[in-house]
Design an enzyme around this catalytic site. Structure first.
Site, PDB file in Angstrom:
ATOM      1  N   GLY A  96     -66.298-122.515  36.319  1.00 57.03           N
ATOM      2  CA  GLY A  96     -67.142-122.371  37.514  1.00 57.03           C
ATOM      3  C   GLY A  96     -66.493-122.805  38.818  1.00 57.03           C
ATOM      4  N   HIS A 147     -60.475-118.641  23.614  1.00 57.87           N
ATOM      5  CA  HIS A 147     -61.525-119.347  24.356  1.00 57.87           C
ATOM      6  C   HIS A 147     -62.791-119.396  23.506  1.00 57.87           C
ATOM      7  CE1 HIS A 147     -64.505-120.321  27.386  1.00 57.87           C
ATOM      8  NE2 HIS A 147     -63.509-120.818  28.094  1.00 57.87           N
ATOM      9  N   GLY A 201     -69.612-125.031  31.079  1.00 53.40           N
ATOM     10  CA  GLY A 201     -70.665-124.403  31.868  1.00 53.40           C
ATOM     11  C   GLY A 201     -71.991-125.162  31.820  1.00 53.40           C
ATOM     12  N   GLU A 209     -61.226-127.798  25.091  1.00 51.25           N
ATOM     13  CA  GLU A 209     -62.491-127.489  25.739  1.00 51.25           C
ATOM     14  C   GLU A 209     -63.651-127.749  24.781  1.00 51.25           C
ATOM     15  OE1 GLU A 209     -61.647-124.639  29.277  1.00 51.25           O
ATOM     16  OE2 GLU A 209     -62.352-123.484  27.572  1.00 51.25           O
ATOM     17  N   SER A 229     -66.620-128.138  32.566  1.00 54.09           N
ATOM     18  CA  SER A 229     -67.273-128.727  33.737  1.00 54.09           C
ATOM     19  C   SER A 229     -66.367-129.664  34.525  1.00 54.09           C
ATOM     20  CB  SER A 229     -68.572-129.434  33.330  1.00 54.09           C
ATOM     21  OG  SER A 229     -69.467-128.499  32.747  1.00 54.09           O
ATOM     22  N   ASN A 241     -60.173-120.157  35.200  1.00 55.23           N
ATOM     23  CA  ASN A 241     -60.597-119.081  34.303  1.00 55.23           C
ATOM     24  C   ASN A 241     -61.813-118.445  34.957  1.00 55.23           C
ATOM     25  OD1 ASN A 241     -61.562-117.437  32.303  1.00 55.23           O
ATOM     26  ND2 ASN A 241     -62.060-119.078  30.850  1.00 55.23           N
ATOM     27  N   TRP A 242     -61.584-117.282  35.526  1.00 54.61           N
ATOM     28  CA  TRP A 242     -62.692-116.621  36.241  1.00 54.61           C
ATOM     29  C   TRP A 242     -63.747-116.042  35.291  1.00 54.61           C
ATOM     30  CZ3 TRP A 242     -60.279-113.437  40.914  1.00 54.61           C
ATOM     31  CH2 TRP A 242     -59.874-114.340  41.909  1.00 54.61           C
ATOM     32  N   LYS A 243     -63.404-115.925  34.013  1.00 53.74           N
ATOM     33  CA  LYS A 243     -64.323-115.323  33.031  1.00 53.74           C
ATOM     34  C   LYS A 243     -64.739-113.933  33.525  1.00 53.74           C
ATOM     35  CE  LYS A 243     -65.535-119.937  31.549  1.00 53.74           C
ATOM     36  NZ  LYS A 243     -66.503-120.835  30.954  1.00 53.74           N
ATOM     37  N   GLU A 294     -65.734-118.864  24.184  1.00 54.48           N
ATOM     38  CA  GLU A 294     -66.649-117.725  24.387  1.00 54.48           C
ATOM     39  C   GLU A 294     -66.188-116.514  23.590  1.00 54.48           C
ATOM     40  OE1 GLU A 294     -66.449-117.966  28.644  1.00 54.48           O
ATOM     41  OE2 GLU A 294     -67.506-119.885  28.533  1.00 54.48           O
TER      42      GLU A 294
HETATM   43  P1  13P Z   1     -66.635-124.578  33.221  1.00 53.43           P
HETATM   44  O1  13P Z   1     -65.595-125.247  34.087  1.00 53.43           O
HETATM   45  O2  13P Z   1     -67.464-123.580  33.982  1.00 53.43           O
HETATM   46  O3  13P Z   1     -67.422-125.529  32.423  1.00 53.43           O
HETATM   47  O4  13P Z   1     -65.795-123.687  32.176  1.00 53.43           O
HETATM   48  C1  13P Z   1     -64.770-124.273  31.483  1.00 53.43           C
HETATM   49  C2  13P Z   1     -64.054-123.209  30.777  1.00 53.43           C
HETATM   50  O5  13P Z   1     -64.559-122.607  29.858  1.00 53.43           O
HETATM   51  C3  13P Z   1     -62.691-122.863  31.224  1.00 53.43           C
HETATM   52  O6  13P Z   1     -62.059-122.017  30.338  1.00 53.43           O
END
Ligand code: 13P
Length: 247
Positions: free
Chosen positions: A232, A94, A170, A164, A210, A9-11, A96
Site C-alpha cells: 500500500g 507472494h 494489507g 511477509e 503493512s 509491490n504495486w499489486k 496472494e
Molecule cells: P502491504 O504493505 O499493503 O501490507 O503489502 C505488503 C505486501 O504484500 C508486499 O508484497
C-alpha cells in the site's frame, strides 16, 4: 555488508498515467537513497514504467514470472519477455498468488530457478498465516517454504527473500520489530542450514506487511532486516520516506 533493498509491490493497482506521475514525483525524492530501490509493477505497465524510471536509481521489477521460456501457458509471462524491457527483479510466491491463484512451493521453486537462469533476481516470498502463527507452526511452515521453494539453487546469494506474515499484509497490523527480527533471524539460520552459514549472512531478507513511513525506521534498525517489500505505501509518496528511512 548487505546493501539494504526497499522494493514496492504495486499489486493490481495504478495505470500507465498514474504510475508515470508517481515515478516522476518519486525520482527526485529517492535519488540520494543509501539503499537499492525497486518498484515491482503489473506486467502491462512494465514498458511505460521502465521508460518513466530511466536515468534514475529506481529499478523496475515484475510481480511474477513463469518457468518456461515460451509456450502454451495462457496469461503467463516469461523471463525472456521481462528481460526485453530491462526488468531486474521478479516477486515469486507472494501470499496472494498462493492464496488466490493456487501457487505451490513446487511452482515457486520452478519460477525461482527460471528467474535465476534468465538473469532476473527473484524476490521469493515466505510467511505464515494467522492461524499458523497462533497454532505455533510458523517455523514449520517457513521450513517447508524454504526447503521446497529454494531447492536446487546453486548460489543463494543471488536470491532475495521477503518475509511477509500473511496476517500483516494489507491489514495495517505490522509485526512488531521484535517479531519480524526474530522470524527473519530464523529464516537466515534455516538458509544457513540448507546452504551454508556464510552464504546466509550475505542473503538480503526483506520484511513485508503493512510497512509504512511511520514504522520503517524501527524495522530497518533490526540487525537481520535488510529491507522492505512495500504494498500500500508504495502507491504514494510515503514510499520515498521509507526509502530514506536512515535520514
Ligand atoms: P502491504 O504493505 O499493503 O501490507 O503489502 C505488503 C505486501 O504484500 C508486499 O508484497
Amino acid at each position: 555488508m548487505r546493501t539494504p533493498f526497499i522494493a514496492g509491490n504495486w499489486k493490481m493497482n495504478m495505470t500507465a498515467e498514474s504510475g508515470k506521475k508517481l515515478i516522476e514525483e518519486l525520482k527526485p525524492l529517492v535519488k540520494d537513497a543509501n539503499c537499492k530501490v525497486a518498484l515491482c509493477v503489473p506486467a502491462i505497465l512494465i514498458p511505460a514504467m521502465t521508460e518513466a524510471a530511466k536515468g534514475s536509481n529506481i529499478e523496475i521489477g515484475a510481480e511474477n514470472v513463469h518457468w518456461a521460456e515460451k509456450g502454451a501457458y495462457t496469461g503467463e509471462i516469461s523471463c525472456t519477455m521481462l528481460k526485453e524491457y530491462g526488468v531486474k527483479y521478479a516477486i515469486i510466491g507472494h501470499s496472494e498468488r498462493r492464496q488466490y491463484f493456487g501457487e505451490t512451493d513446487e511452482g515457486v521453486n520452478k519460477r525461482t530457478l527460471a528467474a535465476l537462469a534468465g538473469g532476473i533476481t527473484p524476490i521469493v516470498c515466505v510467511g505464515e498465516t494467522l492461524e499458523e502463527r497462533e497454532s505455533g507452526v510458523t517455523e514449520k511452515v517457513l521450513d517447508r517454504q524454504l526447503e521446497v521453494g529454494l531447492k536446487g539453487i546453486k548460489d543463494i546469494t543471488n536470491v532475495v527473500i521477503a518475509y511477509e506474515p500473511v496476517w500483516a499484509i494489507g491489514t495495517g497490523k505490522t509485526a512488531t520489530d521484535e517479531q519480524a527480527q526474530e522470524t527473519i533471524a530464523y529464516i537466515r539460520k534455516k538458509i544457513g542450514e540448507i546452504f551454508c552459514p556464510k552464504c546466509a549472512e550475505k542473503v538480503i531478507i526483506q520484511y513485508g506487511g503493512s510497512m509504512n513511513a511511520a514504522n520503517c525506521k524501527g524495522l530497518m534498525a533490526q540487525p537481520d532486516i535488510d529491507g522492505g517489500l512495500i504494498g500500500g505505501a508504495s502507491l504514494k509518496l510515503d514510499f520515498a520516506t521509507i526509502v530514506n528511512y536512515d535520514k
